[in-house]
Scaffold this active site. Sequence first.
Site, PDB file in Angstrom:
ATOM      1  N   GLN A  16      48.056  31.082  38.066  1.00  0.00           N
ATOM      2  CA  GLN A  16      47.060  32.033  37.587  1.00  0.00           C
ATOM      3  C   GLN A  16      45.662  31.671  38.044  1.00  0.00           C
ATOM      4  O   GLN A  16      45.362  30.515  38.321  1.00  0.00           O
ATOM      5  CB  GLN A  16      47.056  32.084  36.053  1.00  0.00           C
ATOM      6  CG  GLN A  16      46.670  30.763  35.435  1.00  0.00           C
ATOM      7  CD  GLN A  16      46.772  30.736  33.933  1.00  0.00           C
ATOM      8  OE1 GLN A  16      45.759  30.763  33.257  1.00  0.00           O
ATOM      9  NE2 GLN A  16      47.987  30.661  33.421  1.00  0.00           N
TER      10      GLN A  16
ATOM     11  N   GLU B  17      44.784  35.934  34.895  1.00  0.00           N
ATOM     12  CA  GLU B  17      44.646  35.879  33.448  1.00  0.00           C
ATOM     13  C   GLU B  17      43.257  36.413  33.119  1.00  0.00           C
ATOM     14  O   GLU B  17      42.247  35.821  33.493  1.00  0.00           O
ATOM     15  CB  GLU B  17      44.791  34.441  32.941  1.00  0.00           C
ATOM     16  CG  GLU B  17      44.630  34.326  31.439  1.00  0.00           C
ATOM     17  CD  GLU B  17      44.622  32.890  30.956  1.00  0.00           C
ATOM     18  OE1 GLU B  17      44.799  32.676  29.751  1.00  0.00           O
ATOM     19  OE2 GLU B  17      44.420  31.970  31.789  1.00  0.00           O
TER      20      GLU B  17
ATOM     21  N   HIS C 197      36.181  34.408  45.809  1.00  0.00           N
ATOM     22  CA  HIS C 197      36.812  35.684  45.531  1.00  0.00           C
ATOM     23  C   HIS C 197      38.310  35.483  45.457  1.00  0.00           C
ATOM     24  O   HIS C 197      38.825  34.426  45.783  1.00  0.00           O
ATOM     25  CB  HIS C 197      36.479  36.690  46.637  1.00  0.00           C
ATOM     26  CG  HIS C 197      36.917  36.228  47.991  1.00  0.00           C
ATOM     27  ND1 HIS C 197      36.097  35.523  48.844  1.00  0.00           N
ATOM     28  CD2 HIS C 197      38.112  36.345  48.638  1.00  0.00           C
ATOM     29  CE1 HIS C 197      36.757  35.240  49.956  1.00  0.00           C
ATOM     30  NE2 HIS C 197      37.984  35.721  49.855  1.00  0.00           N
TER      31      HIS C 197
ATOM     32  N   GLU D 293      38.591  40.487  47.992  1.00  0.00           N
ATOM     33  CA  GLU D 293      38.687  40.772  49.426  1.00  0.00           C
ATOM     34  C   GLU D 293      39.887  41.677  49.668  1.00  0.00           C
ATOM     35  O   GLU D 293      40.974  41.440  49.140  1.00  0.00           O
ATOM     36  CB  GLU D 293      38.862  39.469  50.209  1.00  0.00           C
ATOM     37  CG  GLU D 293      39.004  39.681  51.701  1.00  0.00           C
ATOM     38  CD  GLU D 293      39.207  38.384  52.468  1.00  0.00           C
ATOM     39  OE1 GLU D 293      39.205  38.452  53.706  1.00  0.00           O
ATOM     40  OE2 GLU D 293      39.358  37.318  51.841  1.00  0.00           O
TER      41      GLU D 293
END
Length: 198
Positions: free
Chosen positions: A47, A113, A140, A186
């Site tokens: 995550q 999450e 990102h 992205e």
Amino acid sequence: MLNWQYSALGSTNLPSTMSSPSGLSDAEVKALCQDPDADTKDFIVQQIMFHMKDPRKSLPFYTKVLGMRLLQKLDLPEYRLSAYFVGYENESEIPSGDKERTEWTLSRKATLELIHNWGTENNPDLKYNDSKDQFNGFGHIGLNVPDVDAACARFEKLGVSFKKRPEDGRTKGVAFIKDPDGNEIEILNATAMAEVLH
């Protein structure tokens, strides 16, 4: 993925430690990157966590706009927060029992999450990601899509905020969009990106 936001946008506000004229040699990289230890064979990137100010804005963004599915919602009243796990999984594979669903969710690769601290949506001064293009260590997340232009045309219709469109900057064919809290995503195509890089 690579941190294209600086090279693609031609930013000059890089930290001085990142402004060296060249990167590592292939030999140095090979020496630095060791074979994984057998003890880590079952490790996965499970995550990435983002805070979200208002789930009424962020949940539709990640599910409708980006096409992810809600995998599990966990309410933690003792901490006054809810955790929403989203990702690209088949609905038919999600277990029905709460404990089984949580274990299954936490064993998926590359989920997000999304944490909602209760009440943050009522604070007009709160901004989770207001970096104003300053380098803060986090770049990102990246999504591979079949057609970047088509995806961006859809994002445009849905009113998504862009940081970079596919035709902008030095790296053509790659876009950056923002979620409702300003986190950057992205948008790339693996085949086209491989052509650019090799």
